[in-house]
Design a protein around this motif. Structure first.
Motif, PDB file in Angstrom:
ATOM      1  N   ARG A   1     -44.597  45.632  84.194  1.00 26.87           N
ATOM      2  CA  ARG A   1     -43.186  45.624  84.601  1.00 26.87           C
ATOM      3  C   ARG A   1     -42.912  46.842  85.489  1.00 26.87           C
ATOM      4  N   VAL A   2     -42.492  46.585  86.734  1.00 22.90           N
ATOM      5  CA  VAL A   2     -42.153  47.633  87.695  1.00 22.90           C
ATOM      6  C   VAL A   2     -40.765  47.320  88.255  1.00 22.90           C
ATOM      7  N   VAL A   3     -40.278  48.156  89.181  1.00 27.91           N
ATOM      8  CA  VAL A   3     -38.945  47.961  89.757  1.00 27.91           C
ATOM      9  C   VAL A   3     -39.053  47.685  91.250  1.00 27.91           C
ATOM     10  N   PRO A   4     -38.394  46.641  91.758  1.00 30.53           N
ATOM     11  CA  PRO A   4     -38.345  46.447  93.216  1.00 30.53           C
ATOM     12  C   PRO A   4     -37.633  47.621  93.885  1.00 30.53           C
ATOM     13  N   GLY A   5     -38.227  48.120  94.946  1.00 33.69           N
ATOM     14  CA  GLY A   5     -37.633  49.266  95.628  1.00 33.69           C
ATOM     15  C   GLY A   5     -36.270  48.997  96.208  1.00 33.69           C
ATOM     16  N   SER A   6     -36.017  47.754  96.609  1.00 32.41           N
ATOM     17  CA  SER A   6     -34.710  47.430  97.196  1.00 32.41           C
ATOM     18  C   SER A   6     -33.588  47.585  96.180  1.00 32.41           C
ATOM     19  N   TYR A   7     -33.895  47.505  94.882  1.00 35.28           N
ATOM     20  CA  TYR A   7     -32.872  47.680  93.850  1.00 35.28           C
ATOM     21  C   TYR A   7     -32.441  49.139  93.726  1.00 35.28           C
ATOM     22  N   LEU A   8     -33.216  50.035  94.260  1.00 36.10           N
ATOM     23  CA  LEU A   8     -32.942  51.473  94.146  1.00 36.10           C
ATOM     24  C   LEU A   8     -32.266  52.029  95.389  1.00 36.10           C
ATOM     25  N   ALA A   9     -31.965  51.163  96.355  1.00 34.66           N
ATOM     26  CA  ALA A   9     -31.430  51.618  97.633  1.00 34.66           C
ATOM     27  C   ALA A   9     -30.286  50.717  98.076  1.00 34.66           C
ATOM     28  N   ARG A  10     -29.689  51.045  99.223  1.00 28.74           N
ATOM     29  CA  ARG A  10     -28.615  50.262  99.818  1.00 28.74           C
ATOM     30  C   ARG A  10     -28.975  49.972 101.272  1.00 28.74           C
ATOM     31  N   ALA A  11     -28.388  48.920 101.823  1.00 30.23           N
ATOM     32  CA  ALA A  11     -28.604  48.578 103.223  1.00 30.23           C
ATOM     33  C   ALA A  11     -28.011  49.651 104.128  1.00 30.23           C
ATOM     34  N   GLN A  12     -28.745  49.991 105.187  1.00 28.54           N
ATOM     35  CA  GLN A  12     -28.254  50.935 106.179  1.00 28.54           C
ATOM     36  C   GLN A  12     -27.378  50.215 107.210  1.00 28.54           C
ATOM     37  N   ALA A  13     -26.903  50.961 108.187  1.00 28.32           N
ATOM     38  CA  ALA A  13     -26.005  50.385 109.190  1.00 28.32           C
ATOM     39  C   ALA A  13     -26.670  49.275 109.989  1.00 28.32           C
TER      40      ALA A  13
ATOM     41  N   GLY B   1     -28.633  47.135 108.717  1.00 26.12           N
ATOM     42  CA  GLY B   1     -28.914  46.050 107.790  1.00 26.12           C
ATOM     43  C   GLY B   1     -30.200  46.215 107.013  1.00 26.12           C
ATOM     44  N   ARG B   2     -31.002  47.219 107.348  1.00 29.95           N
ATOM     45  CA  ARG B   2     -32.276  47.412 106.661  1.00 29.95           C
ATOM     46  C   ARG B   2     -32.092  48.205 105.368  1.00 29.95           C
ATOM     47  N   ASN B   3     -32.781  47.769 104.343  1.00 29.12           N
ATOM     48  CA  ASN B   3     -32.795  48.489 103.064  1.00 29.12           C
ATOM     49  C   ASN B   3     -34.081  49.314 103.022  1.00 29.12           C
ATOM     50  N   PRO B   4     -33.991  50.656 102.986  1.00 26.64           N
ATOM     51  CA  PRO B   4     -35.206  51.473 103.055  1.00 26.64           C
ATOM     52  C   PRO B   4     -36.104  51.365 101.829  1.00 26.64           C
ATOM     53  N   GLY B   5     -35.616  50.740 100.762  1.00 20.86           N
ATOM     54  CA  GLY B   5     -36.465  50.511  99.602  1.00 20.86           C
ATOM     55  C   GLY B   5     -37.150  49.162  99.617  1.00 20.86           C
ATOM     56  N   ALA B   6     -36.728  48.290 100.510  1.00 19.97           N
ATOM     57  CA  ALA B   6     -37.290  46.946 100.554  1.00 19.97           C
ATOM     58  C   ALA B   6     -38.768  47.004 100.917  1.00 19.97           C
ATOM     59  N   GLY B   7     -39.548  46.167 100.246  1.00 19.26           N
ATOM     60  CA  GLY B   7     -40.977  46.132 100.508  1.00 19.26           C
ATOM     61  C   GLY B   7     -41.782  47.105  99.686  1.00 19.26           C
TER      62      GLY B   7
END
Length: 410
Positions: A360-372, A374-380
Protein backbone atom coordinates in the motif's frame (compact mmCIF):
# COMPACT_ATOMS: atom_id res chain seq x y z
CA UNK A 1 9.94 30.91 -14.90
CA UNK A 2 8.07 28.23 -12.96
CA UNK A 3 4.32 28.63 -12.90
CA UNK A 4 2.88 29.36 -9.45
CA UNK A 5 -0.71 28.35 -8.75
CA UNK A 6 -3.20 29.97 -6.44
CA UNK A 7 -6.23 28.29 -4.96
CA UNK A 8 -8.34 30.06 -7.54
CA UNK A 9 -7.25 27.68 -10.30
CA UNK A 10 -8.71 24.24 -10.81
CA UNK A 11 -11.50 24.87 -8.35
CA UNK A 12 -13.25 21.65 -9.29
CA UNK A 13 -10.23 19.65 -8.18
CA UNK A 14 -9.84 21.78 -5.08
CA UNK A 15 -13.38 21.49 -3.79
CA UNK A 16 -14.15 19.64 -0.55
CA UNK A 17 -15.34 16.68 -2.59
CA UNK A 18 -12.04 16.58 -4.52
CA UNK A 19 -8.41 16.87 -3.51
CA UNK A 20 -9.05 19.16 -0.54
CA UNK A 21 -9.77 15.95 1.35
CA UNK A 22 -7.21 13.87 3.17
CA UNK A 23 -5.00 11.97 0.72
CA UNK A 24 -5.40 8.92 2.94
CA UNK A 25 -9.19 9.08 2.78
CA UNK A 26 -8.92 9.28 -1.00
CA UNK A 27 -6.49 6.34 -1.00
CA UNK A 28 -8.90 4.26 1.05
CA UNK A 29 -11.64 4.93 -1.49
CA UNK A 30 -9.34 4.12 -4.41
CA UNK A 31 -8.45 0.74 -2.95
CA UNK A 32 -11.85 -0.11 -1.46
CA UNK A 33 -13.01 -2.25 -4.43
CA UNK A 34 -9.87 -4.39 -4.25
CA UNK A 35 -8.22 -6.90 -1.96
CA UNK A 36 -4.46 -7.17 -1.39
CA UNK A 37 -2.99 -9.95 -3.50
CA UNK A 38 -0.47 -10.86 -0.76
CA UNK A 39 -0.31 -10.23 3.00
CA UNK A 40 -0.54 -6.46 3.37
CA UNK A 41 2.55 -4.31 3.86
CA UNK A 42 1.52 -0.73 4.58
CA UNK A 43 3.98 1.85 3.24
CA UNK A 44 1.40 4.61 2.76
CA UNK A 45 1.41 6.31 6.17
CA UNK A 46 4.48 8.09 7.54
CA UNK A 47 4.07 6.35 10.89
CA UNK A 48 7.38 4.91 12.14
CA UNK A 49 7.09 1.26 13.15
CA UNK A 50 10.45 1.05 14.94
CA UNK A 51 10.51 0.22 18.65
CA UNK A 52 9.70 2.91 21.21
CA UNK A 53 12.63 4.30 23.19
CA UNK A 54 13.14 2.09 26.26
CA UNK A 55 12.64 4.89 28.79
CA UNK A 56 9.07 5.83 27.76
CA UNK A 57 7.17 3.54 30.14
CA UNK A 58 9.34 4.32 33.13
CA UNK A 59 9.05 8.09 32.69
CA UNK A 60 5.28 7.89 32.25
CA UNK A 61 4.98 5.78 35.41
CA UNK A 62 7.03 8.29 37.39
CA UNK A 63 4.75 11.17 36.38
CA UNK A 64 1.39 9.41 36.10
CA UNK A 65 -0.19 11.54 38.85
CA UNK A 66 0.38 14.67 36.77
CA UNK A 67 -2.39 13.64 34.42
CA UNK A 68 -4.53 15.17 37.18
CA UNK A 69 -3.30 18.70 36.39
CA UNK A 70 -4.21 21.17 33.68
CA UNK A 71 -0.91 21.87 31.91
CA UNK A 72 0.41 25.35 31.09
CA UNK A 73 -0.25 26.19 27.44
CA UNK A 74 3.35 27.28 26.82
CA UNK A 75 4.79 24.08 28.29
CA UNK A 76 6.49 23.31 31.59
CA UNK A 77 9.79 25.07 32.15
CA UNK A 78 11.95 21.90 32.12
CA UNK A 79 10.55 20.99 28.69
CA UNK A 80 11.23 24.41 27.22
CA UNK A 81 14.74 24.39 28.67
CA UNK A 82 15.41 20.95 27.24
CA UNK A 83 14.08 21.89 23.79
CA UNK A 84 16.19 25.06 23.73
CA UNK A 85 19.30 23.16 24.82
CA UNK A 86 18.73 20.49 22.16
CA UNK A 87 18.44 23.14 19.44
CA UNK A 88 21.73 24.64 20.62
CA UNK A 89 23.50 21.29 20.47
CA UNK A 90 22.02 20.22 17.17
CA UNK A 91 22.25 23.40 15.06
CA UNK A 92 24.74 26.24 14.56
CA UNK A 93 22.45 28.94 15.91
CA UNK A 94 23.41 32.63 16.00
CA UNK A 95 22.80 32.57 19.76
CA UNK A 96 21.13 30.31 22.34
CA UNK A 97 17.35 30.13 22.20
CA UNK A 98 15.59 31.70 25.20
CA UNK A 99 13.38 28.93 26.68
CA UNK A 100 11.07 31.48 28.33
CA UNK A 101 10.13 33.51 25.25
CA UNK A 102 11.30 31.59 22.18
CA UNK A 103 9.94 28.05 22.70
CA UNK A 104 6.34 26.78 22.82
CA UNK A 105 5.27 23.18 23.35
CA UNK A 106 2.91 21.73 20.72
CA UNK A 107 0.58 18.77 20.33
CA UNK A 108 2.90 17.51 17.64
CA UNK A 109 4.02 19.67 14.73
CA UNK A 110 0.75 19.31 12.77
CA UNK A 111 -1.28 21.29 15.30
CA UNK A 112 1.39 23.97 15.42
CA UNK A 113 1.76 24.24 11.66
CA UNK A 114 -2.01 24.61 11.26
CA UNK A 115 -2.50 27.26 13.96
CA UNK A 116 0.64 29.17 12.94
CA UNK A 117 -1.17 30.32 9.80
CA UNK A 118 -3.88 31.93 11.92
CA UNK A 119 -1.28 33.54 14.18
CA UNK A 120 0.67 34.84 11.18
CA UNK A 121 -2.44 36.51 9.81
CA UNK A 122 -2.80 38.32 13.14
CA UNK A 123 0.88 39.19 13.37
CA UNK A 124 2.06 40.53 10.02
CA UNK A 125 1.28 44.10 8.87
CA UNK A 126 -1.57 44.61 6.39
CA UNK A 127 -0.83 43.07 3.02
CA UNK A 128 -0.86 44.76 -0.38
CA UNK A 129 -3.68 42.73 -1.90
CA UNK A 130 -5.58 39.59 -0.90
CA UNK A 131 -3.51 37.86 1.81
CA UNK A 132 -1.73 34.73 0.63
CA UNK A 133 0.16 31.86 2.23
CA UNK A 134 2.76 30.13 0.08
CA UNK A 135 3.57 26.43 0.26
CA UNK A 136 5.46 23.75 -1.65
CA UNK A 137 3.51 21.53 -4.01
CA UNK A 138 3.29 18.60 -3.11
CA UNK A 139 2.75 19.61 0.52
CA UNK A 140 1.70 18.48 3.97
CA UNK A 141 -2.12 18.88 4.14
CA UNK A 142 -1.97 20.95 7.35
CA UNK A 143 -0.43 23.81 5.37
CA UNK A 144 -3.40 24.17 3.06
CA UNK A 145 -5.89 23.73 5.88
CA UNK A 146 -4.14 26.40 7.93
CA UNK A 147 -4.11 28.87 5.04
CA UNK A 148 -7.82 28.45 4.41
CA UNK A 149 -8.71 28.68 8.11
CA UNK A 150 -6.74 31.93 8.29
CA UNK A 151 -8.73 33.36 5.40
CA UNK A 152 -5.67 33.41 3.15
CA UNK A 153 -5.29 32.27 -0.43
CA UNK A 154 -3.07 29.18 -0.69
CA UNK A 155 -0.42 29.70 -3.35
CA UNK A 156 1.20 26.48 -4.50
CA UNK A 157 4.86 26.47 -5.56
CA UNK A 158 5.76 23.39 -7.64
CA UNK A 159 8.63 21.33 -6.26
CA UNK A 160 9.83 19.14 -9.09
CA UNK A 161 13.09 17.68 -10.33
CA UNK A 162 13.59 20.93 -12.27
CA UNK A 163 13.52 22.94 -9.02
CA UNK A 164 15.56 20.47 -6.98
CA UNK A 165 12.32 19.42 -5.25
CA UNK A 166 12.29 22.70 -3.30
CA UNK A 167 10.25 25.85 -4.07
CA UNK A 168 11.86 28.03 -6.73
CA UNK A 169 12.33 31.33 -4.88
CA UNK A 170 13.26 33.10 -8.13
CA UNK A 171 9.79 32.33 -9.50
CA UNK A 172 8.13 34.51 -6.87
CA UNK A 173 7.16 37.91 -8.24
CA UNK A 174 6.94 41.09 -6.18
CA UNK A 175 3.13 41.28 -6.43
CA UNK A 176 2.82 37.83 -4.81
CA UNK A 177 5.42 38.56 -2.15
CA UNK A 178 3.75 41.85 -1.20
CA UNK A 179 0.60 40.01 -0.20
CA UNK A 180 2.34 37.03 1.40
CA UNK A 181 1.49 36.43 5.05
CA UNK A 182 3.67 33.34 5.50
CA UNK A 183 5.61 30.76 3.54
CA UNK A 184 5.73 27.11 4.59
CA UNK A 185 9.00 25.34 3.90
CA UNK A 186 9.64 21.65 4.61
CA UNK A 187 13.30 20.65 4.80
CA UNK A 188 13.84 17.74 4.54
CA UNK A 189 10.97 17.87 2.07
CA UNK A 190 7.97 15.58 2.35
CA UNK A 191 7.72 13.55 0.14
CA UNK A 192 10.88 13.99 -1.95
CA UNK A 193 13.51 14.22 0.82
CA UNK A 194 15.30 17.30 -0.59
CA UNK A 195 17.30 19.32 1.94
CA UNK A 196 17.69 23.09 1.70
CA UNK A 197 21.21 24.51 1.80
CA UNK A 198 22.33 27.33 4.07
CA UNK A 199 22.40 29.62 1.03
CA UNK A 200 18.79 28.69 0.20
CA UNK A 201 17.72 29.45 3.78
CA UNK A 202 19.54 32.80 3.63
CA UNK A 203 17.84 33.78 0.37
CA UNK A 204 14.45 32.97 1.87
CA UNK A 205 15.26 34.93 5.03
CA UNK A 206 16.17 37.97 2.92
CA UNK A 207 12.79 37.79 1.16
CA UNK A 208 10.97 37.44 4.49
CA UNK A 209 12.75 40.49 5.88
CA UNK A 210 12.12 42.58 2.77
CA UNK A 211 8.43 41.74 2.48
CA UNK A 212 7.77 41.19 6.20
CA UNK A 213 6.21 37.74 6.06
CA UNK A 214 6.73 34.75 8.32
CA UNK A 215 8.74 31.67 7.39
CA UNK A 216 7.13 28.58 8.96
CA UNK A 217 9.91 26.01 8.74
CA UNK A 218 8.69 22.43 9.04
CA UNK A 219 11.78 20.53 10.22
CA UNK A 220 10.17 17.42 11.68
CA UNK A 221 12.28 15.13 9.45
CA UNK A 222 15.59 16.82 10.34
CA UNK A 223 16.87 13.82 12.33
CA UNK A 224 16.26 11.24 9.59
CA UNK A 225 19.19 11.33 7.18
CA UNK A 226 21.89 9.01 5.87
CA UNK A 227 24.65 11.53 5.08
CA UNK A 228 25.10 15.09 6.27
CA UNK A 229 22.76 16.35 9.02
CA UNK A 230 20.23 18.83 7.57
CA UNK A 231 20.48 22.41 8.75
CA UNK A 232 17.77 24.65 10.18
CA UNK A 233 16.16 27.87 9.04
CA UNK A 234 16.98 29.19 12.51
CA UNK A 235 20.69 29.10 11.67
CA UNK A 236 20.31 32.08 9.30
CA UNK A 237 17.51 33.87 11.18
CA UNK A 238 19.76 36.49 12.78
CA UNK A 239 20.19 37.45 16.42
CA UNK A 240 16.46 37.86 17.07
CA UNK A 241 15.23 34.96 14.87
CA UNK A 242 12.96 37.61 13.32
CA UNK A 243 10.34 36.39 10.83
CA UNK A 244 11.30 32.73 11.39
CA UNK A 245 9.76 29.92 13.42
CA UNK A 246 10.90 26.29 13.20
CA UNK A 247 8.67 23.34 14.07
CA UNK A 248 9.97 20.09 15.53
CA UNK A 249 8.33 16.84 16.57
CA UNK A 250 9.22 13.56 18.25
CA UNK A 251 7.09 11.50 15.86
CA UNK A 252 9.88 10.77 13.38
CA UNK A 253 12.98 11.45 15.48
CA UNK A 254 12.01 9.18 18.38
CA UNK A 255 9.36 6.86 16.86
CA UNK A 256 6.66 8.46 19.01
CA UNK A 257 3.87 9.46 16.59
CA UNK A 258 1.21 8.79 19.22
CA UNK A 259 2.85 10.92 21.89
CA UNK A 260 1.81 14.12 20.07
CA UNK A 261 4.58 16.30 21.47
CA UNK A 262 6.65 18.82 19.55
CA UNK A 263 7.60 22.46 19.77
CA UNK A 264 7.90 25.73 17.90
CA UNK A 265 10.96 27.94 18.34
CA UNK A 266 12.07 31.27 16.95
CA UNK A 267 10.75 34.84 16.66
CA UNK A 268 9.62 35.78 20.17
CA UNK A 269 7.22 38.50 19.04
CA UNK A 270 5.42 36.09 16.76
CA UNK A 271 5.45 33.35 19.41
CA UNK A 272 3.80 35.75 21.86
CA UNK A 273 0.87 36.13 19.44
CA UNK A 274 0.94 32.39 18.74
CA UNK A 275 0.85 31.64 22.48
CA UNK A 276 -2.18 33.89 22.97
CA UNK A 277 -4.02 32.01 20.22
CA UNK A 278 -3.05 28.56 21.48
CA UNK A 279 -3.97 29.55 25.04
CA UNK A 280 -7.64 29.77 24.04
CA UNK A 281 -7.84 27.55 20.96
CA UNK A 282 -5.57 24.53 21.43
CA UNK A 283 -5.53 21.69 23.96
CA UNK A 284 -2.60 21.71 26.32
CA UNK A 285 0.04 18.98 26.20
CA UNK A 286 -0.26 16.62 29.20
CA UNK A 287 2.58 17.06 31.68
CA UNK A 288 3.60 13.37 31.77
CA UNK A 289 4.03 13.45 27.99
CA UNK A 290 6.25 16.51 28.29
CA UNK A 291 8.44 14.57 30.71
CA UNK A 292 8.78 11.77 28.15
CA UNK A 293 9.78 14.43 25.63
CA UNK A 294 12.39 15.78 28.05
CA UNK A 295 13.92 12.32 28.25
CA UNK A 296 13.75 11.92 24.48
CA UNK A 297 15.42 15.23 23.67
CA UNK A 298 18.07 14.45 26.27
CA UNK A 299 19.07 11.15 24.64
CA UNK A 300 20.68 10.65 21.24
CA UNK A 301 21.45 6.93 21.41
CA UNK A 302 17.94 5.85 20.40
CA UNK A 303 17.98 8.45 17.60
CA UNK A 304 21.22 7.13 16.14
CA UNK A 305 19.86 3.58 16.34
CA UNK A 306 16.78 4.82 14.51
CA UNK A 307 18.91 6.43 11.79
CA UNK A 308 20.91 3.22 11.43
CA UNK A 309 17.70 1.30 10.70
CA UNK A 310 16.79 3.81 8.00
CA UNK A 311 20.31 3.54 6.55
CA UNK A 312 19.85 -0.21 6.31
CA UNK A 313 16.55 0.23 4.50
CA UNK A 314 17.90 2.78 2.05
CA UNK A 315 20.83 0.44 1.39
CA UNK A 316 18.20 -2.15 0.44
CA UNK A 317 16.48 0.37 -1.82
CA UNK A 318 19.83 1.12 -3.50
CA UNK A 319 20.36 -2.59 -4.15
CA UNK A 320 16.82 -3.59 -5.15
CA UNK A 321 15.61 -0.52 -7.03
CA UNK A 322 18.89 0.59 -8.55
CA UNK A 323 17.95 3.36 -10.97
CA UNK A 324 14.41 2.08 -11.58
CA UNK A 325 11.54 4.58 -11.49
CA UNK A 326 13.93 7.54 -11.14
CA UNK A 327 15.01 6.37 -7.70
CA UNK A 328 17.68 8.40 -5.93
CA UNK A 329 18.57 8.02 -2.29
CA UNK A 330 17.02 11.07 -0.59
CA UNK A 331 19.14 13.45 1.48
CA UNK A 332 16.64 13.38 4.34
CA UNK A 333 13.34 11.96 5.51
CA UNK A 334 12.19 8.37 5.09
CA UNK A 335 10.16 8.41 1.87
CA UNK A 336 10.80 7.23 -1.67
CA UNK A 337 9.41 9.37 -4.47
CA UNK A 338 9.18 7.04 -7.46
CA UNK A 339 8.30 7.98 -11.02
CA UNK A 340 5.68 5.58 -12.38
CA UNK A 341 4.42 7.86 -15.14
CA UNK A 342 5.46 5.31 -17.77
CA UNK A 343 3.61 2.53 -15.94
CA UNK A 344 0.06 3.83 -16.28
CA UNK A 345 0.34 6.69 -13.80
CA UNK A 346 0.25 6.98 -10.03
CA UNK A 347 -3.30 5.72 -9.38
CA UNK A 348 -2.91 2.74 -11.72
CA UNK A 349 0.45 1.80 -10.17
CA UNK A 350 -0.98 2.18 -6.66
CA UNK A 351 -3.87 -0.15 -7.41
CA UNK A 352 -1.62 -2.74 -9.06
CA UNK A 353 0.87 -2.73 -6.20
CA UNK A 354 -2.02 -3.33 -3.80
CA UNK A 355 -3.89 -5.94 -5.89
CA UNK A 356 -0.89 -7.89 -7.11
CA UNK A 357 1.75 -7.27 -4.45
CA UNK A 358 -0.13 -6.42 -1.25
CA UNK A 359 1.88 -3.18 -0.92
CA UNK A 360 0.00 0.00 0.00
CA UNK A 361 1.50 3.32 -1.18
CA UNK A 362 0.10 6.81 -1.92
CA UNK A 363 -0.45 8.31 -5.39
CA UNK A 364 1.65 11.44 -5.66
CA UNK A 365 -1.19 13.42 -7.22
CA UNK A 366 -3.13 13.07 -3.94
CA UNK A 367 -0.38 15.01 -2.17
CA UNK A 368 -0.39 17.97 -4.55
CA UNK A 369 -2.66 20.43 -6.38
CA UNK A 370 -2.94 21.42 -10.04
CA UNK A 371 -0.78 24.36 -11.09
CA UNK A 372 -1.89 27.24 -13.29
CA UNK A 373 -1.07 25.23 -16.40
CA UNK A 374 -3.29 22.37 -15.17
CA UNK A 375 -0.37 20.09 -14.32
CA UNK A 376 -0.22 18.36 -10.95
CA UNK A 377 3.47 18.11 -9.92
CA UNK A 378 2.75 14.95 -7.93
CA UNK A 379 1.10 13.15 -10.81
CA UNK A 380 3.01 10.15 -12.09
CA UNK A 381 4.77 9.56 -8.76
CA UNK A 382 4.09 7.32 -5.78
CA UNK A 383 5.20 8.00 -2.23
CA UNK A 384 6.62 5.03 -0.36
CA UNK A 385 7.13 5.50 3.41
CA UNK A 386 10.04 3.33 4.58
CA UNK A 387 8.57 2.88 8.04
CA UNK A 388 8.55 -0.90 8.47
CA UNK A 389 11.42 -3.01 9.83
CA UNK A 390 14.26 -3.85 7.40
CA UNK A 391 13.09 -7.41 6.69
CA UNK A 392 9.53 -6.28 5.88
CA UNK A 393 10.87 -3.38 3.83
CA UNK A 394 13.04 -5.73 1.78
CA UNK A 395 10.04 -7.94 1.05
CA UNK A 396 7.96 -4.91 0.05
CA UNK A 397 10.64 -3.58 -2.30
CA UNK A 398 11.05 -6.96 -3.98
CA UNK A 399 7.29 -7.21 -4.49
CA UNK A 400 7.17 -3.68 -5.91
CA UNK A 401 9.88 -4.40 -8.47
CA UNK A 402 8.16 -7.63 -9.47
CA UNK A 403 4.78 -5.93 -9.95
CA UNK A 404 6.06 -2.77 -11.64
CA UNK A 405 8.49 -4.58 -13.93
CA UNK A 406 5.67 -6.90 -14.96
CA UNK A 407 3.53 -3.82 -15.64
CA UNK A 408 6.28 -2.34 -17.81
CA UNK A 409 6.53 -5.55 -19.82
CA UNK A 410 2.82 -5.53 -20.69
Amino acid sequence: MVMIASSRVAQGAGSPSGDERSPFARLTELLAPHQPGLPLINLSLGEPQHALPPFVGEVLAQHIAEFGRYPMAKGIEPFRQTAAAWLGRRFALPRPVDPDSEVLVLNGSREGLFLAALAAMRYVPPRNGPPAILMPNPFYPAYGAGARAAGCEPVFMPTTAATGFLPDLDALDAATLQRTVALYLASPANPQGAVASRDYFARLKALADRYRFMVLADECYSEIYTGQPPGSMLEVAGPDFAQVVAFQSLSKRSNLPGLRVGFAAGDRKFLSVFHELRNVAAPQVPVPLQHVAIAAYGDESHVEHNRDLYRQKFDLADQILGTRYGYRRPAGGFCLWLDVSALGGDEVATVRLFKEGGVRVVPGSYLARAQADGRNPGAGYIRVAMVQDPATTEQALLRMVQVLDRTEAR
